[in-house]
Design a protein around this motif. Structure first.
Motif, PDB file in Angstrom:
ATOM      1  N   VAL A   1      37.523 -31.903   9.404  1.00 28.54           N
ATOM      2  CA  VAL A   1      36.515 -31.736   8.352  1.00 28.54           C
ATOM      3  C   VAL A   1      35.405 -32.740   8.644  1.00 28.54           C
ATOM      4  CG1 VAL A   1      36.096 -31.799   5.863  1.00 28.54           C
ATOM      5  CG2 VAL A   1      38.338 -31.069   6.739  1.00 28.54           C
ATOM      6  N   GLU A   2      34.296 -32.251   9.212  1.00 33.07           N
ATOM      7  CA  GLU A   2      33.211 -33.160   9.575  1.00 33.07           C
ATOM      8  C   GLU A   2      32.280 -33.332   8.385  1.00 33.07           C
ATOM      9  OE1 GLU A   2      31.816 -33.698  13.502  1.00 33.07           O
ATOM     10  OE2 GLU A   2      32.624 -31.772  14.135  1.00 33.07           O
ATOM     11  N   ILE A   3      32.079 -34.566   7.973  1.00 31.56           N
ATOM     12  CA  ILE A   3      31.213 -34.842   6.824  1.00 31.56           C
ATOM     13  C   ILE A   3      29.883 -35.388   7.339  1.00 31.56           C
ATOM     14  CG2 ILE A   3      30.943 -36.267   4.750  1.00 31.56           C
ATOM     15  CD1 ILE A   3      33.988 -36.194   4.398  1.00 31.56           C
ATOM     16  N   GLU A   4      28.805 -34.643   7.069  1.00 32.67           N
ATOM     17  CA  GLU A   4      27.468 -35.070   7.517  1.00 32.67           C
ATOM     18  C   GLU A   4      27.025 -36.272   6.685  1.00 32.67           C
ATOM     19  OE1 GLU A   4      25.153 -34.110   9.890  1.00 32.67           O
ATOM     20  OE2 GLU A   4      26.537 -32.653  10.781  1.00 32.67           O
ATOM     21  N   LEU A   5      26.624 -37.338   7.360  1.00 30.65           N
ATOM     22  CA  LEU A   5      26.262 -38.567   6.657  1.00 30.65           C
ATOM     23  C   LEU A   5      24.806 -38.568   6.229  1.00 30.65           C
ATOM     24  CD1 LEU A   5      28.058 -41.117   9.007  1.00 30.65           C
ATOM     25  CD2 LEU A   5      28.908 -40.113   6.874  1.00 30.65           C
ATOM     26  N   GLY A   6      24.508 -39.409   5.236  1.00 29.26           N
ATOM     27  CA  GLY A   6      23.124 -39.598   4.801  1.00 29.26           C
ATOM     28  C   GLY A   6      22.444 -40.655   5.658  1.00 29.26           C
ATOM     29  N   SER A   7      21.266 -41.140   5.217  1.00 33.23           N
ATOM     30  CA  SER A   7      20.476 -42.033   6.064  1.00 33.23           C
ATOM     31  C   SER A   7      21.113 -43.426   6.188  1.00 33.23           C
ATOM     32  CB  SER A   7      19.052 -42.146   5.532  1.00 33.23           C
ATOM     33  OG  SER A   7      19.112 -42.623   4.211  1.00 33.23           O
ATOM     34  N   ASP A   8      22.020 -43.789   5.261  1.00 37.15           N
ATOM     35  CA  ASP A   8      22.690 -45.091   5.435  1.00 37.15           C
ATOM     36  C   ASP A   8      23.814 -44.997   6.471  1.00 37.15           C
ATOM     37  OD1 ASP A   8      24.486 -43.663   3.920  1.00 37.15           O
ATOM     38  OD2 ASP A   8      24.303 -44.897   2.133  1.00 37.15           O
ATOM     39  N   ALA A   9      24.118 -43.770   6.892  1.00 38.69           N
ATOM     40  CA  ALA A   9      24.996 -43.519   8.044  1.00 38.69           C
ATOM     41  C   ALA A   9      26.438 -44.000   7.881  1.00 38.69           C
ATOM     42  CB  ALA A   9      24.380 -44.110   9.319  1.00 38.69           C
ATOM     43  N   TYR A  10      26.943 -44.070   6.674  1.00 36.86           N
ATOM     44  CA  TYR A  10      28.377 -44.345   6.541  1.00 36.86           C
ATOM     45  C   TYR A  10      28.991 -43.473   5.449  1.00 36.86           C
ATOM     46  CZ  TYR A  10      26.979 -47.556   2.761  1.00 36.86           C
ATOM     47  OH  TYR A  10      26.429 -48.097   1.622  1.00 36.86           O
ATOM     48  N   LEU A  11      30.335 -43.395   5.525  1.00 39.31           N
ATOM     49  CA  LEU A  11      31.101 -42.545   4.619  1.00 39.31           C
ATOM     50  C   LEU A  11      31.266 -43.225   3.259  1.00 39.31           C
ATOM     51  CD1 LEU A  11      32.454 -39.835   5.431  1.00 39.31           C
ATOM     52  CD2 LEU A  11      34.568 -41.111   5.751  1.00 39.31           C
ATOM     53  N   HIS A  12      30.975 -42.487   2.180  1.00 43.14           N
ATOM     54  CA  HIS A  12      31.135 -43.032   0.823  1.00 43.14           C
ATOM     55  C   HIS A  12      32.365 -42.401   0.159  1.00 43.14           C
ATOM     56  CE1 HIS A  12      26.979 -44.774   0.257  1.00 43.14           C
ATOM     57  NE2 HIS A  12      26.863 -44.117   1.410  1.00 43.14           N
ATOM     58  N   ALA A  13      32.831 -43.043  -0.900  1.00 44.75           N
ATOM     59  CA  ALA A  13      33.960 -42.502  -1.666  1.00 44.75           C
ATOM     60  C   ALA A  13      33.625 -41.097  -2.186  1.00 44.75           C
ATOM     61  CB  ALA A  13      34.303 -43.439  -2.816  1.00 44.75           C
ATOM     62  N   ASP A  14      32.354 -40.887  -2.572  1.00 43.08           N
ATOM     63  CA  ASP A  14      31.966 -39.577  -3.105  1.00 43.08           C
ATOM     64  C   ASP A  14      32.061 -38.463  -2.056  1.00 43.08           C
ATOM     65  OD1 ASP A  14      31.621 -40.384  -5.644  1.00 43.08           O
ATOM     66  OD2 ASP A  14      29.445 -40.683  -5.496  1.00 43.08           O
ATOM     67  N   HIS A  15      31.751 -38.804  -0.804  1.00 45.23           N
ATOM     68  CA  HIS A  15      31.921 -37.822   0.280  1.00 45.23           C
ATOM     69  C   HIS A  15      33.369 -37.336   0.302  1.00 45.23           C
ATOM     70  CE1 HIS A  15      28.439 -39.805   2.612  1.00 45.23           C
ATOM     71  NE2 HIS A  15      28.072 -38.558   2.415  1.00 45.23           N
ATOM     72  N   LEU A  16      34.264 -38.312   0.201  1.00 51.31           N
ATOM     73  CA  LEU A  16      35.691 -38.021   0.300  1.00 51.31           C
ATOM     74  C   LEU A  16      36.133 -37.148  -0.881  1.00 51.31           C
ATOM     75  CD1 LEU A  16      37.711 -38.962   2.413  1.00 51.31           C
ATOM     76  CD2 LEU A  16      38.403 -40.782   0.861  1.00 51.31           C
ATOM     77  N   LYS A  17      35.663 -37.544  -2.070  1.00 47.95           N
ATOM     78  CA  LYS A  17      36.036 -36.780  -3.270  1.00 47.95           C
ATOM     79  C   LYS A  17      35.592 -35.341  -3.148  1.00 47.95           C
ATOM     80  CE  LYS A  17      35.766 -40.597  -6.536  1.00 47.95           C
ATOM     81  NZ  LYS A  17      34.845 -41.288  -7.407  1.00 47.95           N
ATOM     82  N   SER A  18      34.353 -35.112  -2.707  1.00 51.11           N
ATOM     83  CA  SER A  18      33.891 -33.714  -2.704  1.00 51.11           C
ATOM     84  C   SER A  18      34.566 -32.896  -1.594  1.00 51.11           C
ATOM     85  CB  SER A  18      32.364 -33.607  -2.689  1.00 51.11           C
ATOM     86  OG  SER A  18      31.867 -34.155  -1.536  1.00 51.11           O
ATOM     87  N   ALA A  19      34.845 -33.518  -0.437  1.00 45.97           N
ATOM     88  CA  ALA A  19      35.568 -32.775   0.614  1.00 45.97           C
ATOM     89  C   ALA A  19      36.988 -32.442   0.141  1.00 45.97           C
ATOM     90  CB  ALA A  19      35.624 -33.591   1.902  1.00 45.97           C
ATOM     91  N   HIS A  20      37.592 -33.362  -0.596  1.00 49.76           N
ATOM     92  CA  HIS A  20      38.968 -33.164  -1.081  1.00 49.76           C
ATOM     93  C   HIS A  20      39.004 -32.089  -2.169  1.00 49.76           C
ATOM     94  CE1 HIS A  20      43.121 -34.467  -1.582  1.00 49.76           C
ATOM     95  NE2 HIS A  20      42.950 -34.478  -2.894  1.00 49.76           N
ATOM     96  N   ARG A  21      37.922 -32.038  -2.953  1.00 53.17           N
ATOM     97  CA  ARG A  21      37.833 -31.042  -4.032  1.00 53.17           C
ATOM     98  C   ARG A  21      37.769 -29.626  -3.447  1.00 53.17           C
ATOM     99  NH1 ARG A  21      33.079 -32.547  -6.438  1.00 53.17           N
ATOM    100  NH2 ARG A  21      33.889 -34.593  -6.927  1.00 53.17           N
ATOM    101  N   GLU A  22      37.034 -29.485  -2.338  1.00 55.81           N
ATOM    102  CA  GLU A  22      36.925 -28.156  -1.691  1.00 55.81           C
ATOM    103  C   GLU A  22      38.296 -27.641  -1.277  1.00 55.81           C
ATOM    104  OE1 GLU A  22      34.227 -27.976   1.656  1.00 55.81           O
ATOM    105  OE2 GLU A  22      32.633 -28.702   0.323  1.00 55.81           O
TER     106      GLU A  22
END
Ligand SMILES: Cc1ncc(COP(=O)(O)O)c(C=O)c1O
Length: 284
Positions: free
Chosen positions: A42-63
């Motif tokens: 599951v590749e998560i495209e990062l924003g301009s700060d270029a690191y993974l946030h807790a919210d990224h994880l939550k939304s990928a897990h929700r899917e």
């Protein structure tokens, strides 16, 4: 090195069909090894700060539920460092959601702007992978280490005995000695910092805008769209005509990589000066 540790961790922690999140852009071997093991990436495209946030994880897990997540800080190719409070939130969220964390800390001790905190400081259940290949400059010695939750120690030992038996003894002896080479290694790091200052100023002046903060590792990750929409062809041409090598973004990010390029500043300062001069005259 840590490459062997990825196999061990993935085999011990995940089964074929499990969903495991990684960041895009990210180190290509994660994706390649997982694909070989039948893990769903599951590749998560990062924003301009270029690191993974807790919210990224939550939304990928929700899917669809994730079994694991793997991240590096400082990261390859971006050099981004996850701030301590964000790292803590990420690990805590993973723990709450039952997502097994692997933290690739191979670029630890190569952070220039903020401290690179180990994920172990945020939770004891994480798997940490590290290596002598970067800060310790021992890439060819093929040696690294893992810090595992208790319940994974025996499974990993058993897989390691069958896959690798052990790292070469010579490498083990040399690696222990490397812990006493701090003075020399800090001098190497000071050179990286010197190179970083130069590239941070000169690359944007040459039209290579920084696509991530150059906080750690030894990479500048740049948006090259002022010059091209095909970073692969551009890198090939730059190598052939200016004799300067840089890595096109596609390997790190199959979707957006045509827009980006990674420059390594691990070489000598003279080489950086020369490379920038060549690129400048090549672009004219
Ligand atoms: C983020 C990251 N992890 C792991 C590795 C592989 O390291 P090793 O030499 O320890 O196998 C690299 C190598 O470039 C890397 O950039």
């Amino acid at each position: 090195g840590s490459s062997a540790a990825f196999n061990l961790a993935f085999l011990a922690m995940y089964d074929p069909g499990d969903r495991v999140a990684i960041a895009a852009p990210g180190y290509p071997a994660y994706r390649n090894i997982m694909a070989a093991l039948g893990i769903e990436i599951v590749e998560i495209e990062l924003g301009s700060d270029a690191y993974l946030h807790a919210d990224h994880l939550k939304s990928a897990h929700r899917e669809k539920p994730l079994k694991g997540v793997l991240f590096a800080s400082p990261a390859n190719p971006t050099g981004a460092v996850i701030p301590a409070d964000e790292l803590s939130a990420l690990v805590k969220t993973a723990d709450e959601l039952g997502i097994a964390v692997i933290s690739d800390e191979i670029y630890h001790r190569l952070a220039y702007a903020a401290p690179d905190v180990t994920a172990l400081a945020c939770g004891a259940g994480v798997t940490v992978i590290n290596s002598f290949s970067k800060y310790y400059c021992m890439t060819g010695w093929r040696i690294g280490w893992m810090v595992l939750p208790d319940e994974l120690v025996r499974p990993v030992e058993r897989i390691a005995q069958s896959l690798y038996i052990s790292p070469p003894e010579l490498s083990q002896v040399a690696a222990v000695e490397a812990f006493n080479a701090t003075q020399e290694l800090e001098a190497v790091k000071a050179r990286y910092a010197w190179n970083r200052d130069l590239l941070m100023k000169r690359l944007p002046e040459l039209g290579f805008l920084l696509a991530a903060p150059m906080d750690g590792a030894f990479y500048a990750f740049c948006d090259v769209t002022r010059h091209t929409n095909d970073s692969m062809a551009f890198a090939r041409k730059m190598l052939a005509e200016a004799h300067v090598a840089a890595t096109p973004g596609r390997d790190f990010d199959p979707l957006q990589g045509h827009r980006t390029m990674r420059f390594s500043y691990a070489g000598s300062h003279d080489d950086m000066v020369e490379a920038l001069a060549r690129i400048e005259s090549w672009l004219k």
